[in-house]
Design an enzyme around this catalytic site. Structure first.
Site, mmCIF file in Angstrom:
data_model
loop_
_atom_site.group_PDB
_atom_site.id
_atom_site.type_symbol
_atom_site.label_atom_id
_atom_site.label_comp_id
_atom_site.label_asym_id
_atom_site.label_seq_id
_atom_site.Cartn_x
_atom_site.Cartn_y
_atom_site.Cartn_z
ATOM 1 C CB VAL A 167 -0.973 0.000 1.202
ATOM 2 C CG1 VAL A 167 -0.223 -0.148 2.514
ATOM 3 C CG2 VAL A 167 -1.823 1.250 1.224
ATOM 4 C CG HIS A 168 2.482 2.974 -3.300
ATOM 5 N ND1 HIS A 168 1.997 1.844 -3.901
ATOM 6 C CD2 HIS A 168 2.627 3.897 -4.298
ATOM 7 C CE1 HIS A 168 1.871 2.051 -5.198
ATOM 8 N NE2 HIS A 168 2.242 3.287 -5.474
ATOM 9 N NE ARG A 169 -3.277 4.827 -6.602
ATOM 10 C CZ ARG A 169 -2.752 5.295 -7.738
ATOM 11 N NH1 ARG A 169 -1.704 4.710 -8.270
ATOM 12 N NH2 ARG A 169 -3.271 6.328 -8.340
ATOM 13 N NE ARG B 247 3.069 7.910 -1.403
ATOM 14 C CZ ARG B 247 2.891 9.141 -1.873
ATOM 15 N NH1 ARG B 247 2.271 10.047 -1.142
ATOM 16 N NH2 ARG B 247 3.333 9.458 -3.071
#
Length: 383
Positions: free
Chosen positions: A215-217, A251
Site C-alpha cells: 500500500v502506497h498511494r 511513504r
C-alpha cells in the site's frame, strides 16, 4: 540479466533515443525496451524515486546502465517535480538532441519528458498509451491524457487501450497495438523454483497459504482513516490465522508513524521494500495479493494469482474482466472479500492458472523498439 539489443539497432543512423523515467515501476516496465535498444538508448532518470531501496538496486537487478540523473526533483510537490525535471531535460535536449523521446505510463517524469520533447519538436513515444480510469481526481489520469495527446507513437498494450485513444479522436496512424512489456519482465525476473522455496523459508511462509500486501498511494496513506481501514483489515486477516506479509513503502511507513497506527502492524510480517525479483517470487505463491499498485494489477495476470485492488478506480479493467482482480474500498468490504476469496483458494488458483494474461504474448518490447527506431531515423515524418 542483459538481453541482446534489437537487430535493427545496428543499422540505426539517428541520434540516441532518450528514455525518460523517474520511478521504480518505470524502471521495471522499460527495462526490456532499454535492452532491445542497446547502445541507441540514453537512460535519463528524473530522481522522482531515487534511493538505494527504490531505484539503485533495481538498476543492478534489471541489468540497466547507470542513468543520467537529474537533481533536486524527489520530495517536491507535483508541480515542483514537473518544473524541475522539465527545466533540466530542456537543457539536456538542447545540448544533445535525441532522435526520439520514450516515456512510459503516467508519472510526473512521464509528463515532464513528454513536454520537453514537445517543446523541442522531438518525436515522442508513449509506452502504455490509452489507459483510462475516468477518474479526474487522480493526478495520473491528467498526466496520461496529456501525454497521449502530444505523442507521435502511441503504444497501446490492449485493444481496450487502443479503443480509448480512438474515442478521443487521436490519429489512427499513431496507434500501435503492442502488448505490455510486463509479460516479458515477469517471465525474465521471476526466480526459479529453488530460489522461491528458499525465499518462502526465509519468511516462514507456506506456499498458497499467505497474503502479500502493498500500500502506497496517497488515497490510502494521506489520512489516518483510510490507512487505518486498510491496515485494520490486514490485521484482522492475521488475527484469523492467515499470515500477512507487508513490504512497507517509505511513504507508508512515514504515514503509519504520523498517524500513530503502529499497533496495527504488530500481527503482520513487516519488511523493508524488497527487490523486484524477490517480490515476484513472493507473489507467485501467495494465496491472495492485496495492493493499490498499478503494476501488480498486471503482474498478477502473468503469475496466475488473485488480487484485491484497494482503490476508487482502475485504469486496468482488463485484469478485472479476466477474473484476476476485483476493485474494493478500504474497510469492511476489503476484509469480507478477502475472507471469501481465501476460502476457495485451490479452486480460484486452478482457474487463474488456466486463464491467459490479457496483456499480450511477451514480445511487446521488440515491437516497440522497432517502431521507435523507425520513428527516430532522420527524415522519418512525425504524426
Amino acid at each position: 540479466m542483459t538481453a541482446p539489443c534489437h537487430p535493427s539497432v545496428a543499422a540505426f543512423t539517428g541520434n540516441r533515443i532518450a528514455v525518460v523515467l523517474g520511478t521504480r515501476p518505470e524502471l521495471v516496465k522499460l527495462a526490456p525496451l532499454i535492452h532491445e535498444l542497446g547502445p541507441a538508448a540514453r537512460l535519463m532518470h528524473t530522481g522522482q524515486h531515487w534511493d538505494e531501496a527504490m531505484s539503485g538496486r533495481f538498476l543492478r537487478e534489471l541489468g540497466l546502465p547507470e542513468p543520467e540523473l537529474l537533481s533536486g526533483v524527489g520530495g517536491r510537490p507535483r508541480a515542483g517535480q514537473i518544473a524541475a525535471s522539465l527545466e533540466q531535460l530542456d537543457a539536456a535536449f538542447t545540448t544533445e538532441r535525441p532522435g526520439a523521446v520514450v516515456v512510459q505510463g503516467d508519472t510526473n517524469a512521464t509528463l515532464a519528458g513528454a513536454l520537453a520533447a514537445n517543446a523541442h519538436g522531438i518525436p515522442l513515444v508513449h509506452v502504455e498509451a490509452g489507459l483510462r480510469s475516468h477518474d479526474r481526481a487522480m493526478p495520473e489520469e491528467h498526466n496520461r491524457v496529456m501525454v497521449d495527446h502530444i505523442a507521435d507513437l502511441l503504444c497501446a498494450a490492449t485493444e481496450e487501450n487502443a479503443a480509448n485513444l480512438r474515442t478521443e479522436a487521436l490519429a489512427e496512424r499513431a496507434i500501435a497495438l503492442t502488448g505490455n512489456t510486463v509479460v516479458e519482465v515477469v517471465r525474465r525476473q521471476l526466480p526459479d523454483a529453488g530460489a522461491r522455496a528458499e525465499l518462502l523459508a526465509r519468511y516462514g511462509l507456506r506456499a498458497d497459504g499467505y497474503v502479500l500486501a502493498t500500500v502506497h498511494r496517497p488515497e490510502n496513506t494521506d489520512t489516518a482513516e483510510a490507512l487505518g481501514a486498510v491496515l485494520g483489515e490486514l490485521d484482522a486477516l492475521a488475527a484469523a490465522g492467515t499470515a500477512v506479509l507487508l513490504p512497507l513503502h517509505p511513504r507508508t511507513r512515514a504515514a503509519v508513524e504520523r498517524h500513530g497506527l503502529e499497533p496495527l502492524l504488530a500481527r503482520l510480517t513487516v519488511t523493508e521494500p524488497v527487490g523486484y525479483g524477490e517480490f515476484l517470487g513472493l507473489a507467485r505463491h501467495a494465496a491472495l495479493l492485496i495492493s493499490d499498485s498499478g503494476g501488480v494489477q498486471e503482474e498478477c495476470t502473468v503469475l496466475g494469482r488473485p488480487l484485491l485492488v484497494v482503490r476508487r478506480s482502475t485504469e486496468r479493467p482488463e485484469s478485472v474482466a479476466a477474473g484476476f482482480a476485483a476493485l474494493v474500498g478500504p474497510g469492511p468490504e476489503l476484509g469480507a472479500l478477502a475472507a471469501a476469496w481465501l476460502a476457495d483458494t485451490p479452486e480460484r488458483l486452478a482457474r487463474l492458472a488456466a486463464t491467459p494474461s490479457p496483456y499480450g504474448d511477451g514480445t511487446a518490447s521488440a515491437r516497440i523498439a522497432g517502431l521507435t527506431l523507425a520513428l527516430a531515423e532522420p527524415g522519418h515524418p512525425t504524426v
